[in-house]
Design a protein around this motif. Sequence first.
Motif, PDB file in Angstrom:
ATOM      1  N   ILE A 164      32.600  38.628  32.922  1.00 17.64           N
ATOM      2  CA  ILE A 164      31.950  39.470  33.716  1.00 17.64           C
ATOM      3  C   ILE A 164      33.189  40.342  34.082  1.00 17.64           C
ATOM      4  O   ILE A 164      34.369  39.929  34.371  1.00 17.64           O
ATOM      5  CB  ILE A 164      31.542  38.723  34.944  1.00 17.64           C
ATOM      6  N   GLN A 165      32.871  41.675  33.814  1.00 19.16           N
ATOM      7  CA  GLN A 165      33.686  42.863  34.127  1.00 19.16           C
ATOM      8  C   GLN A 165      33.859  42.979  35.543  1.00 19.16           C
ATOM      9  O   GLN A 165      32.685  43.668  36.281  1.00 19.16           O
ATOM     10  CB  GLN A 165      33.595  43.783  33.256  1.00 19.16           C
ATOM     11  N   VAL A 166      34.816  42.881  36.478  1.00 18.47           N
ATOM     12  CA  VAL A 166      34.865  43.087  37.783  1.00 18.47           C
ATOM     13  C   VAL A 166      34.576  44.418  37.991  1.00 18.47           C
ATOM     14  O   VAL A 166      35.593  45.425  37.700  1.00 18.47           O
ATOM     15  CB  VAL A 166      36.172  42.685  38.340  1.00 18.47           C
ATOM     16  N   ALA A 167      33.769  44.688  39.122  1.00 13.90           N
ATOM     17  CA  ALA A 167      33.943  46.398  39.599  1.00 13.90           C
ATOM     18  C   ALA A 167      34.175  46.553  40.888  1.00 13.90           C
ATOM     19  O   ALA A 167      34.878  47.472  41.463  1.00 13.90           O
ATOM     20  CB  ALA A 167      32.367  46.816  39.599  1.00 13.90           C
ATOM     21  N   GLY A 168      34.121  45.501  41.802  1.00 14.43           N
ATOM     22  CA  GLY A 168      34.648  45.582  43.039  1.00 14.43           C
ATOM     23  C   GLY A 168      33.949  44.298  44.061  1.00 14.43           C
ATOM     24  O   GLY A 168      33.318  43.704  43.749  1.00 14.43           O
ATOM     25  N   GLY A 169      34.251  44.601  45.451  1.00 17.48           N
ATOM     26  CA  GLY A 169      33.607  43.497  46.337  1.00 17.48           C
ATOM     27  C   GLY A 169      32.438  44.080  46.825  1.00 17.48           C
ATOM     28  O   GLY A 169      32.196  45.309  46.805  1.00 17.48           O
ATOM     29  N   LEU A 170      31.394  43.232  47.188  1.00 22.46           N
ATOM     30  CA  LEU A 170      30.247  43.600  47.872  1.00 22.46           C
ATOM     31  C   LEU A 170      30.071  43.740  49.306  1.00 22.46           C
ATOM     32  O   LEU A 170      29.664  44.652  49.503  1.00 22.46           O
ATOM     33  CB  LEU A 170      29.250  42.450  47.582  1.00 22.46           C
ATOM     34  N   GLU A 171      31.305  43.663  49.905  1.00 28.68           N
ATOM     35  CA  GLU A 171      31.547  43.865  51.194  1.00 28.68           C
ATOM     36  C   GLU A 171      32.333  45.181  51.285  1.00 28.68           C
ATOM     37  O   GLU A 171      33.211  45.130  50.383  1.00 28.68           O
ATOM     38  CB  GLU A 171      32.196  42.705  52.213  1.00 28.68           C
ATOM     39  N   GLU A 172      32.346  46.016  52.155  1.00 27.76           N
ATOM     40  CA  GLU A 172      32.885  47.164  52.157  1.00 27.76           C
ATOM     41  C   GLU A 172      34.263  47.066  53.039  1.00 27.76           C
ATOM     42  O   GLU A 172      34.668  47.766  53.896  1.00 27.76           O
ATOM     43  CB  GLU A 172      32.062  48.221  53.046  1.00 27.76           C
ATOM     44  N   HIS A 173      35.235  45.889  52.373  1.00 29.95           N
ATOM     45  CA  HIS A 173      36.535  46.076  52.861  1.00 29.95           C
ATOM     46  C   HIS A 173      37.344  45.332  52.016  1.00 29.95           C
ATOM     47  O   HIS A 173      36.851  44.754  50.934  1.00 29.95           O
ATOM     48  CB  HIS A 173      36.739  45.403  54.487  1.00 29.95           C
ATOM     49  N   PRO A 174      38.683  45.561  51.638  1.00 29.15           N
ATOM     50  CA  PRO A 174      39.425  45.172  50.720  1.00 29.15           C
ATOM     51  C   PRO A 174      39.405  43.747  50.553  1.00 29.15           C
ATOM     52  O   PRO A 174      39.855  43.161  49.474  1.00 29.15           O
ATOM     53  CB  PRO A 174      40.895  45.595  51.068  1.00 29.15           C
ATOM     54  N   GLN A 175      39.144  42.854  51.680  1.00 28.74           N
ATOM     55  CA  GLN A 175      39.235  41.263  51.566  1.00 28.74           C
ATOM     56  C   GLN A 175      37.692  40.866  51.361  1.00 28.74           C
ATOM     57  O   GLN A 175      37.540  39.593  51.707  1.00 28.74           O
ATOM     58  CB  GLN A 175      39.873  40.859  52.616  1.00 28.74           C
ATOM     59  N   SER A 176      36.988  41.480  50.514  1.00 28.41           N
ATOM     60  CA  SER A 176      35.513  40.907  50.266  1.00 28.41           C
ATOM     61  C   SER A 176      35.410  39.598  49.525  1.00 28.41           C
ATOM     62  O   SER A 176      36.056  39.466  48.692  1.00 28.41           O
ATOM     63  CB  SER A 176      35.087  42.032  49.378  1.00 28.41           C
TER      64      SER A 176
END
Length: 250
Positions: free
Chosen positions: A118-130
């Motif tokens: 899986i190529q990581v796109a980001g966090g599902l939660e809207e903060h850096p520590q998702s």
Amino acid sequence: MNHLTLEALLNEKLRPEMVKDYCPNGLQIEGKAEVKRVITGVTASQALIEKAIELEADALLVHHGYFWKGEPEPVRGMKGKRIRSLVKHDINLYAYHLPLDIHPELGNNARLADLLGIQVAGGLEEHPQSVAMYGTLSQPLDAEVFGQKIEQVLERKPLHISAGHKVIHTIGWCTGGGQDYIELAAAKGLDAFISGEISERTTYSAREQGVHFFSAGHHATERYGVKALGEWLAEHHELDVTFIDIDNPV
């Protein structure tokens, strides 16, 4: 290496102060001052402790340690036996929970993504520590084929709640007990979501929102962060580190 120096190295790498957690992260039970041999594992169970004693370890490094919020405080019964065993044999216990889930290189989520392609796109939660993540597969896969890939990688057949014939390209995931993040995955329009555990309500959420859900095992999805952390210690700090996988079907 001094046991407090080891804690400082781990804290510097994992940054536990950045995360609000359900347990203390770091050195939970103090043992001998000099650490040479470290045993890593998912949970500080009695079986893992006995293995650490057998291998004459100076420290035990785990993802699931002790002193969780809401648990009974008295040191007795099963909890007492575990702690007495560690203290009697002068073994340090280090535990890192959410900091080890979310670390971008060594974390459970990062390692699972790498294993499943899986190529990581980001966090599902809207903060850096998702805690939950999302990303894409290099090419769309049929849900049954992707389920087979999970089984092959984790050596455990996942429980699949189907969303019909939809192929999987975008996917969210959260190792361990992250099943309720499926709501964020659905809101983001993802094709699938993976977690370690499943609840009764998860079935209806997946079906009604059209998201393939894979329950791949709490233990099975969280073996790889602490293993990677131990390998990092061995490679960069010349400690004798051994990963022990205590079987757990959950």
